[in-house]
Design a protein around this motif. Sequence first.
Motif, PDB file in Angstrom:
ATOM      1  N   MET A 120      11.644   6.508  17.105  1.00 34.56           N
ATOM      2  CA  MET A 120      10.493   7.252  16.594  1.00 34.56           C
ATOM      3  C   MET A 120      10.792   8.076  15.339  1.00 34.56           C
ATOM      4  N   THR A 121      11.965   8.683  15.243  1.00 32.76           N
ATOM      5  CA  THR A 121      12.193   9.622  14.119  1.00 32.76           C
ATOM      6  C   THR A 121      13.499   9.409  13.360  1.00 32.76           C
ATOM      7  N   GLN A 122      14.439   8.653  13.890  1.00 30.67           N
ATOM      8  CA  GLN A 122      15.784   8.512  13.286  1.00 30.67           C
ATOM      9  C   GLN A 122      16.404   9.871  12.952  1.00 30.67           C
ATOM     10  N   GLY A 123      16.181  10.855  13.810  1.00 26.52           N
ATOM     11  CA  GLY A 123      16.801  12.162  13.611  1.00 26.52           C
ATOM     12  C   GLY A 123      16.030  13.080  12.669  1.00 26.52           C
ATOM     13  N   GLY A 124      15.056  12.555  11.975  1.00 27.21           N
ATOM     14  CA  GLY A 124      14.340  13.334  10.973  1.00 27.21           C
ATOM     15  C   GLY A 124      13.046  13.895  11.506  1.00 27.21           C
ATOM     16  N   PRO A 125      12.146  14.419  10.729  1.00 30.27           N
ATOM     17  CA  PRO A 125      12.390  14.728   9.314  1.00 30.27           C
ATOM     18  C   PRO A 125      13.317  15.931   9.134  1.00 30.27           C
ATOM     19  N   ILE A 126      14.121  15.882   8.078  1.00 32.39           N
ATOM     20  CA  ILE A 126      15.132  16.893   7.744  1.00 32.39           C
ATOM     21  C   ILE A 126      15.941  17.316   8.953  1.00 32.39           C
ATOM     22  N   ASN A 127      16.526  16.347   9.651  1.00 34.80           N
ATOM     23  CA  ASN A 127      17.462  16.637  10.728  1.00 34.80           C
ATOM     24  C   ASN A 127      16.829  17.345  11.936  1.00 34.80           C
ATOM     25  N   SER A 128      15.492  17.447  11.973  1.00 32.73           N
ATOM     26  CA  SER A 128      14.857  18.278  12.999  1.00 32.73           C
ATOM     27  C   SER A 128      14.922  17.666  14.391  1.00 32.73           C
ATOM     28  N   THR A 129      15.185  16.372  14.498  1.00 27.83           N
ATOM     29  CA  THR A 129      15.264  15.759  15.830  1.00 27.83           C
ATOM     30  C   THR A 129      16.620  15.102  16.055  1.00 27.83           C
ATOM     31  N   ASN A 130      17.615  15.486  15.259  1.00 21.54           N
ATOM     32  CA  ASN A 130      18.952  14.921  15.447  1.00 21.54           C
ATOM     33  C   ASN A 130      19.610  15.593  16.651  1.00 21.54           C
ATOM     34  N   THR A 131      19.972  14.806  17.644  1.00 18.19           N
ATOM     35  CA  THR A 131      20.597  15.377  18.838  1.00 18.19           C
ATOM     36  C   THR A 131      21.955  14.724  19.069  1.00 18.19           C
ATOM     37  N   PHE A 132      22.635  15.192  20.125  1.00 19.28           N
ATOM     38  CA  PHE A 132      24.018  14.840  20.387  1.00 19.28           C
ATOM     39  C   PHE A 132      24.362  13.354  20.249  1.00 19.28           C
ATOM     40  N   VAL A 133      23.740  12.524  21.078  1.00 22.12           N
ATOM     41  CA  VAL A 133      24.144  11.120  21.122  1.00 22.12           C
ATOM     42  C   VAL A 133      23.806  10.430  19.801  1.00 22.12           C
ATOM     43  N   TYR A 134      22.658  10.790  19.221  1.00 26.79           N
ATOM     44  CA  TYR A 134      22.284  10.183  17.953  1.00 26.79           C
ATOM     45  C   TYR A 134      23.285  10.557  16.864  1.00 26.79           C
ATOM     46  N   TYR A 135      23.750  11.796  16.898  1.00 25.78           N
ATOM     47  CA  TYR A 135      24.759  12.278  15.943  1.00 25.78           C
ATOM     48  C   TYR A 135      26.066  11.488  16.084  1.00 25.78           C
ATOM     49  N   ILE A 136      26.517  11.304  17.328  1.00 27.29           N
ATOM     50  CA  ILE A 136      27.746  10.542  17.569  1.00 27.29           C
ATOM     51  C   ILE A 136      27.581   9.111  17.051  1.00 27.29           C
ATOM     52  N   TYR A 137      26.429   8.531  17.346  1.00 25.38           N
ATOM     53  CA  TYR A 137      26.123   7.168  16.915  1.00 25.38           C
ATOM     54  C   TYR A 137      26.197   7.053  15.392  1.00 25.38           C
ATOM     55  N   GLU A 138      25.582   7.994  14.697  1.00 24.10           N
ATOM     56  CA  GLU A 138      25.567   7.950  13.227  1.00 24.10           C
ATOM     57  C   GLU A 138      26.953   8.152  12.628  1.00 24.10           C
ATOM     58  N   TYR A 139      27.689   9.122  13.182  1.00 23.06           N
ATOM     59  CA  TYR A 139      29.020   9.380  12.623  1.00 23.06           C
ATOM     60  C   TYR A 139      29.972   8.242  12.910  1.00 23.06           C
ATOM     61  N   GLY A 140      29.803   7.589  14.057  1.00 25.76           N
ATOM     62  CA  GLY A 140      30.664   6.466  14.386  1.00 25.76           C
ATOM     63  C   GLY A 140      30.312   5.219  13.595  1.00 25.76           C
ATOM     64  N   PHE A 141      29.041   4.867  13.571  1.00 24.09           N
ATOM     65  CA  PHE A 141      28.646   3.555  13.060  1.00 24.09           C
ATOM     66  C   PHE A 141      28.122   3.556  11.634  1.00 24.09           C
ATOM     67  N   ARG A 142      27.711   4.720  11.115  1.00 22.16           N
ATOM     68  CA  ARG A 142      27.233   4.717   9.734  1.00 22.16           C
ATOM     69  C   ARG A 142      28.244   5.314   8.781  1.00 22.16           C
ATOM     70  N   PHE A 143      28.922   6.391   9.251  1.00 19.85           N
ATOM     71  CA  PHE A 143      29.868   7.060   8.354  1.00 19.85           C
ATOM     72  C   PHE A 143      31.318   6.727   8.697  1.00 19.85           C
ATOM     73  N   PHE A 144      31.529   6.004   9.810  1.00 19.96           N
ATOM     74  CA  PHE A 144      32.867   5.574  10.244  1.00 19.96           C
ATOM     75  C   PHE A 144      33.861   6.726  10.365  1.00 19.96           C
ATOM     76  N   LYS A 145      33.388   7.898  10.738  1.00 23.72           N
ATOM     77  CA  LYS A 145      34.310   9.005  11.007  1.00 23.72           C
ATOM     78  C   LYS A 145      34.552   9.044  12.514  1.00 23.72           C
ATOM     79  N   ILE A 146      35.478   8.174  12.946  1.00 23.18           N
ATOM     80  CA  ILE A 146      35.677   7.952  14.377  1.00 23.18           C
ATOM     81  C   ILE A 146      36.194   9.217  15.075  1.00 23.18           C
ATOM     82  N   GLY A 147      37.169   9.906  14.435  1.00 26.02           N
ATOM     83  CA  GLY A 147      37.724  11.111  15.037  1.00 26.02           C
ATOM     84  C   GLY A 147      36.664  12.186  15.237  1.00 26.02           C
TER      85      GLY A 147
END
Lengths: 274, 289
Positions: free
Chosen positions: B231-258
């Motif tokens: 529904m929102t992909q974490g937006g608008p302006i990060n307003s719906t970004n939550t834990f699991v979505y954040y982990i997903y983005e950092y792992g799979f989009r930004f490749f910051k595994i640690g």
Amino acid sequence: MNTTIPYKLLNGIGILIVVSIFAFPFVWMISTSFKSLGETMIFPPAWLPESLHWENFTAAWNSGPFLTYFKNSIFVSISILILQFLTIIPAAYAFARYQFKGNKFFFALTMITLMIPAQLIFLPVYLQFSAWGLLDTLWALILPFASSAFGIFLLRQSFKQVPEELLEAARLDGASEWKIILKIMIPIAKPVLITFGLFSFITHWNDYFWPLVMTTSDVTRTLPLGIAKLREVEGGVAWHILMAGNMILVIPILIVFFFAQRQIIRAFVYTGIK
Amino acid sequence: MTWNKIRPYLMISPAILVFSLFFIYPICYMIYLSMHDWNFVSPEKNFVGTANFTNLVSEKEFIEVMQNTFVYTALTVSLTIIIALILAVWLNKSGTIYGFVQGAIFSPHIISLVSISMLWMWLMDTDYGLLNWFLNLFGLPSVPWLTDPSTSLLSLAIVAIWKGIGFNTLIFIAGLQSIPRDIYEAAALDGTNRIRTFIKLTLPMLSPTLFFLTIIGIINSFQVFETISIMTQGGPINSTNTFVYYIYEYGFRFFKIGYASAAGVILLVIISIFTIMYFRLLARRVHYQ
């Protein structure tokens, strides 16, 4: 008390409102799925389509390899179910009826698993499958769910209630342990097995998160992912096609729910998770 | 006989193998990764100690993610439980009509979150959505449900509440039905009125159920992903970004595994606390049945 006509009327109206809040969105989904593109862009909205646009369903179905998605969904859900039955029945029997060293330890391990949601471990499991070269295969969708801590927990409860004398008598008659499981335990635990089976099947049929993480190509993707992809059509969202696509996902479950409402409610309410 | 000694281990081994490979080992691996800097491609994993954690908690985006998750959880769990409790007291009657109503409010629970999300995106559409038509009917202005940062998180909570009410109501009804009838008869004889009976009698008797639903509500809300992803992909302006979505983005989009793993470990700790509470309760519930 409370049988006065105003009370009955108020109660009836209340019930109508509550049912509408939960059922009307689905009615709206059905109505939208038969509309033309133009009819989805009128405000105030058109309640019913002028004529039934059945072609929306073929448009949704043909917008991607939906037959593959559908087959994958069926194959993954059924495979998980079969593997779960094969692994949880003997494990639950051993935990319920045998004294052995490490019994408590292994059961604790099982219970720890119950508290770990897929949403927590997808990243390390993804890296593991990547190392094994199993990413983007159906294996990655099935193997992690080949057993169920929850199923073992439920089944162990019901296996424990079988009186020991019954098993002793069977053993005296020369029945093997496997025969005891097949002829005594499974028939007794049948309601629990059905309950668990419904829970498992519906959960994995609906699952979006795990296949989203583990697959990248159309050959391995499942129905929920295919439906989600319908959003990405060019020229904005086509609500009539989207709703038609979602009907493909929702209708089978609603039909099953209609016929097995009691069992399904029990499956989800007494299993307590999600 | 040795066969009798081996048999139990053989019977549990397939299940234990699955749990070890796909649950226990990954948790250990995630803790290991959370102390390293790795981009998924490089052969080197650099040990960085607790740096990922200290960076994470001092980062503005992550603090927002924590806040969003807490606000979403508080809204969803409290409102779901209050509404479900009211419905349960009202609908706890036998008869075909009440069976039908219970089935109807439960039905969203078994529908895929993909369909639920898309259906509500359509209902919450700012221009052509049914919800705004309904508001306009009462002379209220249209609401930009999912497209405005001030309403987006609440909109997602509404969807979760709508989906969760049926399940919660049915659990409450089961709880209500396990309260012995004669207690109410005694209260009726004493001439206690209905509201007082509810507060003094029903509510205390329901407290295990209430506690149970609160805990599993919190655990589930902390894991919210599907509605956000669709529904929102974490937006608008990060307003719906939550834990699991954040982990997903950092792992799979930004490749910051640690980094993603460190966030995962924090989530693990939070979920563990509530799960231990849940297990204590589950053991009691099963005991009573």
